[in-house]
Structures are given as C-alpha cells and as structure tokens.
Design a protein around this motif. Structure first.
Motif, PDB file in Angstrom:
ATOM      1  N   THR A 154      -1.701   2.873 -14.257  1.00  0.00           N
ATOM      2  CA  THR A 154      -2.483   4.099 -14.100  1.00  0.00           C
ATOM      3  C   THR A 154      -3.958   3.751 -13.903  1.00  0.00           C
ATOM      4  OG1 THR A 154      -0.937   5.239 -15.593  1.00  0.00           O
ATOM      5  CG2 THR A 154      -3.022   6.350 -15.097  1.00  0.00           C
ATOM      6  N   PRO A 155      -4.454   3.801 -12.661  1.00  0.00           N
ATOM      7  CA  PRO A 155      -5.859   3.471 -12.405  1.00  0.00           C
ATOM      8  C   PRO A 155      -6.806   4.479 -13.063  1.00  0.00           C
ATOM      9  CG  PRO A 155      -4.561   3.433 -10.380  1.00  0.00           C
ATOM     10  CD  PRO A 155      -3.712   4.087 -11.428  1.00  0.00           C
TER      11      PRO A 155
ATOM     12  N   VAL B 141       0.888   4.111 -10.203  1.00  0.00           N
ATOM     13  CA  VAL B 141       1.835   3.318  -9.433  1.00  0.00           C
ATOM     14  C   VAL B 141       2.972   2.923 -10.367  1.00  0.00           C
ATOM     15  CG1 VAL B 141       2.189   1.218  -8.099  1.00  0.00           C
ATOM     16  CG2 VAL B 141      -0.004   2.422  -7.960  1.00  0.00           C
TER      17      VAL B 141
ATOM     18  N   VAL C 127      -5.364  -2.333  -7.456  1.00  0.00           N
ATOM     19  CA  VAL C 127      -5.993  -1.096  -7.897  1.00  0.00           C
ATOM     20  C   VAL C 127      -7.418  -1.060  -7.360  1.00  0.00           C
ATOM     21  CG1 VAL C 127      -6.777   0.233  -9.898  1.00  0.00           C
ATOM     22  CG2 VAL C 127      -4.584  -0.974  -9.983  1.00  0.00           C
ATOM     23  N   ALA C 128      -7.727  -0.072  -6.546  1.00  0.00           N
ATOM     24  CA  ALA C 128      -9.079   0.072  -6.007  1.00  0.00           C
ATOM     25  C   ALA C 128      -9.974   0.783  -7.012  1.00  0.00           C
ATOM     26  CB  ALA C 128      -9.041   0.848  -4.694  1.00  0.00           C
TER      27      ALA C 128
ATOM     28  N   ALA D 177      -7.509   0.015 -15.233  1.00  0.00           N
ATOM     29  CA  ALA D 177      -6.175   0.637 -15.226  1.00  0.00           C
ATOM     30  C   ALA D 177      -5.498   0.474 -16.570  1.00  0.00           C
ATOM     31  CB  ALA D 177      -5.304   0.000 -14.138  1.00  0.00           C
TER      32      ALA D 177
ATOM     33  N   ALA E  74     -11.922  -2.111 -10.173  1.00  0.00           N
ATOM     34  CA  ALA E  74     -10.820  -2.687  -9.410  1.00  0.00           C
ATOM     35  C   ALA E  74     -10.108  -3.760 -10.222  1.00  0.00           C
ATOM     36  CB  ALA E  74     -11.335  -3.277  -8.101  1.00  0.00           C
TER      37      ALA E  74
ATOM     38  N   GLY F  33     -10.029   4.829 -11.849  1.00  0.00           N
ATOM     39  CA  GLY F  33     -11.003   5.254 -10.859  1.00  0.00           C
ATOM     40  C   GLY F  33     -12.384   4.677 -11.096  1.00  0.00           C
TER      41      GLY F  33
ATOM     42  N   ASP G  67     -11.862   3.284  -6.713  1.00  0.00           N
ATOM     43  CA  ASP G  67     -11.892   4.755  -6.643  1.00  0.00           C
ATOM     44  C   ASP G  67     -10.500   5.376  -6.719  1.00  0.00           C
ATOM     45  OD1 ASP G  67     -10.999   3.811  -4.259  1.00  0.00           O
ATOM     46  OD2 ASP G  67     -12.287   5.075  -2.998  1.00  0.00           O
ATOM     47  N   GLU G  68      -9.506   4.571  -7.100  1.00  0.00           N
ATOM     48  CA  GLU G  68      -8.116   5.048  -7.115  1.00  0.00           C
ATOM     49  C   GLU G  68      -7.750   5.627  -8.472  1.00  0.00           C
ATOM     50  OE1 GLU G  68      -3.695   3.311  -5.855  1.00  0.00           O
ATOM     51  OE2 GLU G  68      -5.487   2.057  -5.757  1.00  0.00           O
ATOM     52  N   THR G  69      -6.961   6.706  -8.474  1.00  0.00           N
ATOM     53  CA  THR G  69      -6.520   7.313  -9.738  1.00  0.00           C
ATOM     54  C   THR G  69      -5.021   7.618  -9.765  1.00  0.00           C
ATOM     55  OG1 THR G  69      -7.102   9.517  -8.903  1.00  0.00           O
ATOM     56  CG2 THR G  69      -8.774   8.363 -10.203  1.00  0.00           C
ATOM     57  N   SER G  70      -4.332   7.456  -8.655  1.00  0.00           N
ATOM     58  CA  SER G  70      -2.899   7.785  -8.612  1.00  0.00           C
ATOM     59  C   SER G  70      -2.066   6.700  -9.278  1.00  0.00           C
ATOM     60  CB  SER G  70      -2.433   7.949  -7.165  1.00  0.00           C
ATOM     61  OG  SER G  70      -3.145   8.991  -6.528  1.00  0.00           O
TER      62      SER G  70
END
Length: 287
Positions: free
Chosen positions: A182-183, A225, A217-218, A159, A188, A185, A220-223
């Motif tokens: 900002t992840p 926060v 932050v996972a 991130a 983690a 993706g 596979d996450e991109t949204s």
C-alpha cells in the motif's frame, strides 16, 4: 552554636531518611554480585513478539532473588523491561534462569553498533538493591534487529506491507499467500523479492530460494498492489509444524534510494494458524 549544629545535622539525617522512605530508586551498583553473570539472547519463539531473554547465571554459593529487570541500550528509545511486571525470579546457586523482556522501540538516530547493559533488582532480607553489568550479545541479534527495524521505518514512508489473505489448496497443488503493498504517496521504493522460510517454499518453475516480486512504488502513487504468492510446504515432517517458530516469518528484499535491504514480515497469528493447518493437511498428517 553547638546546639544549632546538632539540630541542623539531625534535620539533614531526617531528610535523608525521608527520601529513602519515599521510595527513591536505588543507584545501580557498578557490578553484579560475585559469580553472577548476564547475557542477552533471542530465541526463535521471541522474534515475532519482539522479545528477548536476559540469561542470568548464578555462579555463587547462595540463591539469588531477582525482581525488576531492565535492559538499557542506546539503540532503543527507552529501557526494555520484564514482559510480566512485578514477577520475582529465584536463581539457585549454580543455576541459571531466562527472564523475558519486551524490547522497546528502536531509536533510529543511534548507530547500529552499541553496548547493552542489564540492571537487576536484587531482593534481599534487608531490602532491595540494583546492580548493573554490561550484557554480551553472543548471537549478535541486536545490531541486525536495529538495522532491520530502522529500514522498516524508512520503508513505511513509502509503503505499507502486509500479508492480507491466504487460500488453501489440495495436496500437490500450490496455495496462494496474498501480499498487499500500500503506497503512501510520499516516497519511492521497490519490493524486489521474498525468500522462502524453513517451512514454506514457492511453487515456481526454477529452484530458487527467492521469489521475485518486482513491485515498484512511485513517490506519487497511492493505489494498493496485491501479489498472489504461490506457496507449497518446504518440508513435511510433523515436528516441523508442531515446533514451528519462524516458518511463517518471511525475509522480504527491498530497495530504497537505490540501496538494497531486507526486512522481516510475519503473516500474523490468524494466517499462521490457517497456514499450519493447511501444511498438515497437504502433507497428510493433519486432522
């Protein structure tokens, strides 16, 4: 036979002189001139710009003129050089001078512990010569800087972190400092908390130096926060703002692969100016 030997020797001499004339870099001498010592320092004002100071002490009885300066350290990808290239510094006999260098990018394949050396180009009437010496780091800033920035590189795989906004407030009320995570993706990470600075505190119910964030932050996450951090001035003496060096650099606690760590995060020059103006107005001494 004798003639050929003389001609051959002359050609070797001419070739050697030609190499010097071509500007081949001099081989660093093993030590600095007698009485001259160096060490590395990092002032508070150097932190946000990733700079450091080569502190040169001239304990000899003659002035010392220093041209090019570089710091060689295996923890960095390349030598660190003068911030202002081509500048010449004169160190009077019995005096000292601080020469600012721009630190190179860290080499995260190298261990945190290492030895730095300084190479000085000494300017004399007869020409220049390079002299080198081991450079002590009495404050011990290099190893933590290397560890911190390598941790930042690891975090960047998961991130990006940045302060992206600031909303001022009236005196007595908390302002809002916006932190965006900002992840990518790709990996983690966890952003667990943020520490107060010597200038800014948190408007939180408990009296704690740490403001919890708990942003996970996972892989596979991109949204993105966005976290609104409520802040108030930690102190209201005018010189704290006028002489501020680190008041807008926050220590952020993170976790990677279950291992805790800490990075530094600067608000940036634009937000820094707005925050310092707000502190002055909030405390009643601003314009």
């Amino acid at each position: 036979m004798r003639t050929r030997a003389i001609v051959g020797g002359a050609l070797v001499l001419i070739a050697a002189l030609s190499g010097c004339a071509a500007g081949s870099p001099p081989t660093p001498a093993p030590t600095l001139p007698s009485g001259v010592t160096v060490e590395l320092q990092q002032l508070r004002s150097d932190v946000s710009s990733r700079q450091a100071e080569v502190h040169v002490v001239n304990g000899s009885d003659a002035a010392l003129t220093v041209g090019e300066v570089r710091v060689e350290d295996p923890r960095f990808e390349r030598p660190s050089a003068r911030v202002i290239a081509d500048r010449v510094s004169t160190v009077p006999a019995g005096g000292a001078v601080d020469i600012r260098v721009q630190l190179a990018a860290v080499d995260c394949d190298a261990p945190d512990d290492g030895d730095a050396r300084v190479v000085l180009e000494i300017v004399r009437d007869a020409g220049t010569v390079e002299a080198a010496a081991s450079a002590p780091d009495p404050v011990g800033f290099l190893a933590p800087l290397h560890a911190r920035e390598c941790l930042e590189e690891q975090l960047a795989d998961a991130a990006g972190l940045a302060f992206t906004g600031f909303t001022a407030s009236a005196p007595g009320d908390p302002a809002s400092l916006e932190l965006t995570v900002t992840p990518t993706g790709s990996a983690a990470a966890a952003i667990t908390g943020i520490e107060r600075t010597n200038l800014l505190d948190f408007a939180a119910p408990d009296d704690d130096d740490l403001y919890p964030l708990d942003v996970a932050v996972a892989a596979d996450e991109t949204s993105p926060v966005v976290v609104a951090v409520p802040i108030i001035p930690f102190r209201c003496d005018p010189h704290a703002v006028q002489e501020d060096k680190r008041g807008t650099i926050f220590d952020v606690q993170i976790s990677l692969d279950g291992k805790p760590g800490e990075i530094e995060l600067f608000v940036g020059e634009e937000l820094r100016g707005r925050i310092l103006t707000w502190v002055g107005q909030w405390c009643g001494f601003g314009g």
